[in-house]
Enzyme design. Structure first.
Site, PDB file in Angstrom:
ATOM      1  N   ASN A  85      -2.767  -6.064   2.185  1.00  0.00           N
ATOM      2  CA  ASN A  85      -3.516  -6.871   1.223  1.00  0.00           C
ATOM      3  C   ASN A  85      -3.205  -8.357   1.159  1.00  0.00           C
ATOM      4  O   ASN A  85      -3.478  -8.978   0.144  1.00  0.00           O
ATOM      5  CB  ASN A  85      -3.344  -6.267  -0.175  1.00  0.00           C
ATOM      6  CG  ASN A  85      -4.377  -5.189  -0.427  1.00  0.00           C
ATOM      7  OD1 ASN A  85      -5.567  -5.408  -0.243  1.00  0.00           O
ATOM      8  ND2 ASN A  85      -3.931  -4.006  -0.821  1.00  0.00           N
ATOM      9  N   CYS A  97      -7.394   0.026   6.204  1.00  0.00           N
ATOM     10  CA  CYS A  97      -7.973  -0.800   5.152  1.00  0.00           C
ATOM     11  C   CYS A  97      -7.146  -2.067   5.108  1.00  0.00           C
ATOM     12  O   CYS A  97      -5.939  -2.047   5.374  1.00  0.00           O
ATOM     13  CB  CYS A  97      -7.858  -0.038   3.829  1.00  0.00           C
ATOM     14  SG  CYS A  97      -8.265  -0.991   2.355  1.00  0.00           S
ATOM     15  N   ARG A 136      -1.462 -12.035  -4.032  1.00  0.00           N
ATOM     16  CA  ARG A 136      -1.470 -10.790  -4.800  1.00  0.00           C
ATOM     17  C   ARG A 136      -0.018 -10.387  -5.138  1.00  0.00           C
ATOM     18  O   ARG A 136       0.353  -9.217  -5.050  1.00  0.00           O
ATOM     19  CB  ARG A 136      -2.174  -9.669  -4.046  1.00  0.00           C
ATOM     20  CG  ARG A 136      -2.828  -8.656  -4.983  1.00  0.00           C
ATOM     21  CD  ARG A 136      -3.323  -7.418  -4.266  1.00  0.00           C
ATOM     22  NE  ARG A 136      -4.042  -6.559  -5.193  1.00  0.00           N
ATOM     23  CZ  ARG A 136      -4.190  -5.266  -5.052  1.00  0.00           C
ATOM     24  NH1 ARG A 136      -3.705  -4.628  -4.017  1.00  0.00           N
ATOM     25  NH2 ARG A 136      -4.850  -4.578  -5.940  1.00  0.00           N
ATOM     26  N   ASP A 175     -14.251  -3.922  -0.049  1.00  0.00           N
ATOM     27  CA  ASP A 175     -14.039  -3.540  -1.451  1.00  0.00           C
ATOM     28  C   ASP A 175     -15.335  -3.685  -2.236  1.00  0.00           C
ATOM     29  O   ASP A 175     -15.434  -3.202  -3.363  1.00  0.00           O
ATOM     30  CB  ASP A 175     -12.976  -4.446  -2.089  1.00  0.00           C
ATOM     31  CG  ASP A 175     -11.572  -4.017  -1.704  1.00  0.00           C
ATOM     32  OD1 ASP A 175     -11.418  -2.963  -1.068  1.00  0.00           O
ATOM     33  OD2 ASP A 175     -10.622  -4.751  -2.040  1.00  0.00           O
ATOM     34  N   ASP A 220      -5.221   6.581  -4.995  1.00  0.00           N
ATOM     35  CA  ASP A 220      -5.036   5.242  -4.417  1.00  0.00           C
ATOM     36  C   ASP A 220      -3.750   4.626  -4.958  1.00  0.00           C
ATOM     37  O   ASP A 220      -2.782   5.320  -5.311  1.00  0.00           O
ATOM     38  CB  ASP A 220      -6.292   4.397  -4.718  1.00  0.00           C
ATOM     39  CG  ASP A 220      -6.576   3.370  -3.651  1.00  0.00           C
ATOM     40  OD1 ASP A 220      -5.955   2.306  -3.698  1.00  0.00           O
ATOM     41  OD2 ASP A 220      -7.417   3.638  -2.768  1.00  0.00           O
ATOM     42  N   ASP A 221      -3.721   3.329  -5.042  1.00  0.00           N
ATOM     43  CA  ASP A 221      -2.564   2.547  -5.475  1.00  0.00           C
ATOM     44  C   ASP A 221      -2.079   3.033  -6.858  1.00  0.00           C
ATOM     45  O   ASP A 221      -2.847   3.602  -7.628  1.00  0.00           O
ATOM     46  CB  ASP A 221      -3.049   1.085  -5.579  1.00  0.00           C
ATOM     47  CG  ASP A 221      -1.922   0.094  -5.567  1.00  0.00           C
ATOM     48  OD1 ASP A 221      -0.769   0.503  -5.688  1.00  0.00           O
ATOM     49  OD2 ASP A 221      -2.229  -1.102  -5.443  1.00  0.00           O
ATOM     50  N   TRP A 253     -13.473 -11.842   1.808  1.00  0.00           N
ATOM     51  CA  TRP A 253     -13.256 -10.646   1.000  1.00  0.00           C
ATOM     52  C   TRP A 253     -14.527 -10.361   0.198  1.00  0.00           C
ATOM     53  O   TRP A 253     -15.140 -11.278  -0.359  1.00  0.00           O
ATOM     54  CB  TRP A 253     -12.056 -10.869   0.064  1.00  0.00           C
ATOM     55  CG  TRP A 253     -11.787  -9.705  -0.843  1.00  0.00           C
ATOM     56  CD1 TRP A 253     -11.372  -8.467  -0.479  1.00  0.00           C
ATOM     57  CD2 TRP A 253     -11.922  -9.682  -2.260  1.00  0.00           C
ATOM     58  NE1 TRP A 253     -11.241  -7.660  -1.579  1.00  0.00           N
ATOM     59  CE2 TRP A 253     -11.572  -8.385  -2.687  1.00  0.00           C
ATOM     60  CE3 TRP A 253     -12.318 -10.625  -3.219  1.00  0.00           C
ATOM     61  CZ2 TRP A 253     -11.586  -7.999  -4.028  1.00  0.00           C
ATOM     62  CZ3 TRP A 253     -12.329 -10.247  -4.551  1.00  0.00           C
ATOM     63  CH2 TRP A 253     -11.971  -8.950  -4.949  1.00  0.00           C
ATOM     64  N   LYS A 285      -4.442   6.575   3.465  1.00  0.00           N
ATOM     65  CA  LYS A 285      -5.183   5.309   3.522  1.00  0.00           C
ATOM     66  C   LYS A 285      -4.138   4.207   3.649  1.00  0.00           C
ATOM     67  O   LYS A 285      -3.328   4.005   2.741  1.00  0.00           O
ATOM     68  CB  LYS A 285      -6.005   5.134   2.238  1.00  0.00           C
ATOM     69  CG  LYS A 285      -6.683   3.771   2.103  1.00  0.00           C
ATOM     70  CD  LYS A 285      -7.529   3.718   0.838  1.00  0.00           C
ATOM     71  CE  LYS A 285      -8.051   2.327   0.554  1.00  0.00           C
ATOM     72  NZ  LYS A 285      -8.811   2.273  -0.713  1.00  0.00           N
ATOM     73  N   TRP A 286      -4.134   3.524   4.774  1.00  0.00           N
ATOM     74  CA  TRP A 286      -3.103   2.506   5.080  1.00  0.00           C
ATOM     75  C   TRP A 286      -3.716   1.134   4.799  1.00  0.00           C
ATOM     76  O   TRP A 286      -4.614   0.701   5.496  1.00  0.00           O
ATOM     77  CB  TRP A 286      -2.696   2.642   6.543  1.00  0.00           C
ATOM     78  CG  TRP A 286      -1.602   1.717   6.993  1.00  0.00           C
ATOM     79  CD1 TRP A 286      -1.585   0.353   6.915  1.00  0.00           C
ATOM     80  CD2 TRP A 286      -0.367   2.078   7.623  1.00  0.00           C
ATOM     81  NE1 TRP A 286      -0.428  -0.152   7.439  1.00  0.00           N
ATOM     82  CE2 TRP A 286       0.336   0.879   7.890  1.00  0.00           C
ATOM     83  CE3 TRP A 286       0.221   3.295   7.994  1.00  0.00           C
ATOM     84  CZ2 TRP A 286       1.591   0.873   8.510  1.00  0.00           C
ATOM     85  CZ3 TRP A 286       1.460   3.281   8.612  1.00  0.00           C
ATOM     86  CH2 TRP A 286       2.143   2.080   8.860  1.00  0.00           C
ATOM     87  N   ASP A 287      -3.152   0.464   3.797  1.00  0.00           N
ATOM     88  CA  ASP A 287      -3.733  -0.798   3.333  1.00  0.00           C
ATOM     89  C   ASP A 287      -2.868  -1.990   3.766  1.00  0.00           C
ATOM     90  O   ASP A 287      -1.701  -1.823   4.193  1.00  0.00           O
ATOM     91  CB  ASP A 287      -3.862  -0.751   1.799  1.00  0.00           C
ATOM     92  CG  ASP A 287      -5.007  -1.597   1.278  1.00  0.00           C
ATOM     93  OD1 ASP A 287      -5.471  -2.487   2.010  1.00  0.00           O
ATOM     94  OD2 ASP A 287      -5.432  -1.372   0.127  1.00  0.00           O
TER      95      ASP A 287
HETATM   96  C1  GLA Z   1      -7.188  -3.014  -1.710  1.00  0.00           C
HETATM   97  C2  GLA Z   1      -8.116  -1.966  -1.156  1.00  0.00           C
HETATM   98  C3  GLA Z   1      -8.729  -1.170  -2.276  1.00  0.00           C
HETATM   99  C4  GLA Z   1      -7.628  -0.555  -3.093  1.00  0.00           C
HETATM  100  C5  GLA Z   1      -6.677  -1.617  -3.582  1.00  0.00           C
HETATM  101  C6  GLA Z   1      -5.464  -1.021  -4.265  1.00  0.00           C
HETATM  102  O1  GLA Z   1      -7.901  -3.989  -2.395  1.00  0.00           O
HETATM  103  O2  GLA Z   1      -9.105  -2.540  -0.354  1.00  0.00           O
HETATM  104  O3  GLA Z   1      -9.587  -0.169  -1.771  1.00  0.00           O
HETATM  105  O4  GLA Z   1      -6.954   0.385  -2.317  1.00  0.00           O
HETATM  106  O5  GLA Z   1      -6.210  -2.429  -2.529  1.00  0.00           O
HETATM  107  O6  GLA Z   1      -4.570  -1.977  -4.697  1.00  0.00           O
END
Ligand code: GLA
Length: 757
Positions: free
Chosen positions: A501, A547, A464, A569, A387-388, A214, A497-499
């Site tokens: 994590n 993502c 997380r 990131d 974003d989030d 990361w 934007k499909w994340d």
């Molecule tokens: C991940 C993504 C970031 C952002 C955060 C939001 O870390 O890579 O770009 O969207 O989540 O929680």
């Protein structure tokens, strides 16, 4: 073997007949195009021809399909090993390393198998022989050869697919395993392909690959191979930041030199899979031989194939070039632009986006977003992304994932007024989602604790503060599809934007029959792809970004379904040059999202000291985005940023759709340079970065590449005379960029002078 006539036709060898000296008919040519099939009483073989390469297969006496050649294209079919004149040296001794085209585990195979099966009676041994072949045209009009192998006893067949991409010297391979019997069989390993490399009598094979973590994805690593097995892989349930499914192999000579960016033989490949994957190189010496096998990772994998069912592996695309790593990358990039990236938006330039994550983190409010909308619009941003933090009780990363309703305190009027304002200001509207995840502190998890991967009697490990939804369960996949479908139907959303994590842990599926438990890694990715594909077809105007906590899902499987990729990131512009260099080895700059921002890493290291221009130039080498708190920009910064955005829009077609030349690696010295040339060679841009200027030394010359040597180019942005220079002169005499001080940068533009000009 003799030959009566050989001609060349549109880049492909055209052979009309092949006869021995006494006139006996030896071979029949069935197809005179990119795929040629030769058949005689003693042999069958296939030559797959691209503009500059050939890939040859043939049958061994025992009916096994063998690899015979992969490399430079040769003038005559009879030039290839096994085609009469001589045998491939690596076919002489098969004891240490199989030269089977698709090695199956059985007999004396001790190296990586592409296929390992347990049959219902307990037999764990596959013996594949040739059955039949067919040729077809793929949906893009590319020729596809399908060779079917069958087991000598058990009812299982394997269709090996070869899609030939002549203009980019690439072959895409995948396998389909079919159970043609009356009872089940278990697949324990099922790779996409094995790529056989030629025998080396001098020198060493050297492996280039991409790994990291990361914040430091796609770092270029290079290692000389020696005996044994080297495995690149992910067991994390996603492509991963730690390793990327790409390889390149060149030859290091005894004096230590290998292929460069522009010269030298390179065999390379990339997998299209966003879950557990594996690329293995088996290597032996004396003489040196190696093969690279890759596909879905067989770690903790098993797949029950019932009667009549088939298993389709992901694609593994491979290529050969004698023009170094640069040409390998350009071939992959052009293939992605012309064939792989989703067709609905492949021809469109990526929009300059603004993402408000780093400006507000979880503190999303309509009021603050509206302020940012105005600032972004002033800068010429085309796509505004929240974003989030906009949904559920998502005030921090400990709660809310899974509850995809608009938070009423943050957006008392709902999302639509904000979306409308974004559209009024001439921008598209985008939003973030992480559909495959759930926080234990969420309504979704409270209602469906059995929807996550878990093993009974074991704790559910959080990363997380989140758990991973089990998409192998049809009702879970249906839930995700339905909420996104409704969400996209109810709001005028232009971009998602499909994340993703966290990696997988405790990959249990207690409700399923035990024989299906180890299918979850594959079923998850299949469901993920299926959801995205169905949403894309229901909402064809939406643009999708992939993502995974940064660049954890950068692979050809994702890029076949997503228009662009968040590569890290880490937005520190200096670090990014290295991350982006690695990304560019395999993936097209058009898909590479790069922001000008204040990421936590860059804030704490050197961002404050860096000029806005340098930060923009670093991000302008891909698809440009902005990510910092624009309300903190001074008026001067706003003006400078607006000018840089405008400049990017003028050149972005060259960056996003042109040919990439990595002139000077950011890993090598204080200087770095990267160039893009439009496909018609009429325009080019060169970005140069100087990270430390010692002793008042003038910045060194930069030597562009890929220009038309006979034509003249206007030069903008260098110290050189304003008079145009020929492409030949530019590439040999070079250019001196305007660069001063530490962390300086320059953008040089070259434009072909019209004939009359
Ligand atoms: C991940 C993504 C970031 C952002 C955060 C939001 O870390 O890579 O770009 O969207 O989540 O929680």
């Amino acid at each position: 073997m003799g030959k009566t006539s050989v001609e060349y036709c549109q880049g492909f060898t055209l052979v009309t007949s092949v006869r021995s000296k006494n006139g006996k008919h030896l071979l029949t040519v069935e197809n005179e195009q990119a795929v040629q099939f030769f058949e005689s009483e003693e042999d069958k073989c296939w030559i797959l021809t691209t503009h500059r390469t050939a890939y040859v297969l043939g049958l061994a006496a025992n009916g096994r399909l063998q690899h015979r050649y992969w490399g430079e294209r040769l003038p005559y079919p009879s030039d290839y090993p096994g085609m009469g004149k001589f045998k491939a040296s690596h076919m002489l001794d098969d004891r240490m390393l199989s030269s089977d085209e698709y090695p199956a585990w059985g007999g004396f195979l001790y190296t990586e198998p592409c296929l390992k099966v347990t049959f219902a009676d307990g037999v764990r041994n596959v013996v594949l022989v040739y059955s039949h072949q067919r040729q077809e045209s793929g949906p893009e009009g590319l020729p596809v050869l399908v060779i079917t192998l069958r087991d000598t006893y058990y009812p299982v067949e394997v269709d090996l697919h070869y899609k030939v991409v002549p203009q980019y010297d690439l072959i895409q391979r995948w396998a389909v395993i079919r159970n043609t019997g009356q009872t089940w069989l278990d697949l324990e390993a099922v790779l996409s392909a094995a790529w056989q490399l030629p025998t080396l009598h001098e020198g060493f094979y050297r492996l280039t690959h991409l790994s990291g973590r990361w914040n430091s994805e796609t770092q270029v690593r290079r290692t000389v191979l020696s005996d044994g097995r080297k495995t690149l892989e992910s067991r994390r349930g996603l492509t991963s930041a730690e390793a990327n499914p790409f390889f390149a192999i060149d030859i290091q000579s005894p004096n230590g030199t290998g292929a460069s960016e522009e010269a030298g033989q390179v065999w390379f490949g990339a997998l299209g899979w966003s879950g557990n994957w594996k690329i293995t190189v088996d290597h032996v010496s004396d003489p040196v031989r190696a093969y690279v096998a890759g596909g879905i990772n067989d770690f903790d994998f098993r797949w029950r194939l019932k009667p009549g069912e088939k298993f389709v592996t992901p694609p593994f695309i491979g290529g050969y070039t004698a023009q170094g790593f640069g040409q390998a990358s350009r071939n992959l990039h052009m293939y992605q632009l012309d064939y792989l990236l989703p067709r609905s938006h492949a021809q469109q330039l990526r929009q300059v986006l603004y993402n408000s994550w780093e400006a507000v983190f979880f503190d999303v409010t309509e009021e603050k977003q509206l302020q940012l909308v105005e600032r972004a619009a002033q800068l010429g941003v085309e796509l505004f992304v929240i974003d989030d933090g906009w949904f559920g009780q998502r005030h921090h990363d400990r709660a809310g994932l899974g509850d995809w309703y608009v938070n009423p305190e943050k957006f008392p009027r709902g999302l639509d007024p904000l979306i409308a304002r974004v559209h009024e200001r001439g921008m598209n509207f985008g939003i973030w989602a992480e559909p495959e995840m759930v926080n234990p502190d969420s309504d979704l998890y409270r209602a469906h604790p059995d929807w996550v991967y878990n093993f009974p009697h074991r704790s559910r490990s959080e990363r997380r503060n989140q758990l991973m939804l089990n998409l192998a369960q049809p009702e879970v996949a249906a839930h995700i599809y339905t909420w996104l479908d409704n969400f996209l139907s109810e709001h005028r959303i232009d971009f998602i934007k499909w994340d993703f994590n966290r990696p997988i842990s405790e990959p249990g599926w207690p409700d399923a029959p035990v024989e299906h438990h180890r299918e979850v890694y594959v079923r998850h990715v299949q469901a993920f792809y299926d959801i995205v594909e169905r949403l894309r077809s229901r909402h064809p105007t939406v643009v999708w970004e992939v993502c995974a906590g940064g660049g954890g899902r950068a692979d050809l499987g994702a890029l076949a379904r997503f228009d662009q990729c968040w590569v890290s990131d880490n937005t520190d512009p200096f670090d990014r040059l290295k991350i982006q260099e690695g990304y560019s080895l395999a993936y097209a700059p058009k898909s590479m999202m790069a922001w000008v921002s204040n990421s936590p890493t860059s804030q704490h290291i050197n961002n404050e000291a860096l000029r806005l221009r340098y930060r923009f130039h670093s991000a302008m080498t891909g698809s440009l985005g902005l990510g910092e708190d624009l309300s903190k920009y001074t008026e001067e910064q706003m003006a400078e940023a607006a000018a840089l955005v405008a400049e990017y829009k003028i050149i972005r077609h060259i960056v996003q759709e042109g040919l990439l030349y990595r002139l000077i690696s950011p890993r090598a010295s204080d200087l770095a340079a990267v160039q893009y040339v439009s496909r018609d060679q009429r325009e080019s841009v060169v970005f140069v970065f100087l990270h430390a200027q010692h002793y008042w030394r003038a910045a060194p010359c930069i030597y562009p590449r890929g220009l038309d040597p006979t034509r003249h180019y206007h030069i903008e942005g260098s110290r050189d005379a304003a008079t145009p220079m020929s492409g030949q002169s530019l590439m040999n005499v070079g250019l001196q960029p305007h660069l001063e001080g530490h962390f300086g940068s320059a953008l040089i533009k070259l434009k072909m002078v019209d004939e009359q000009g």
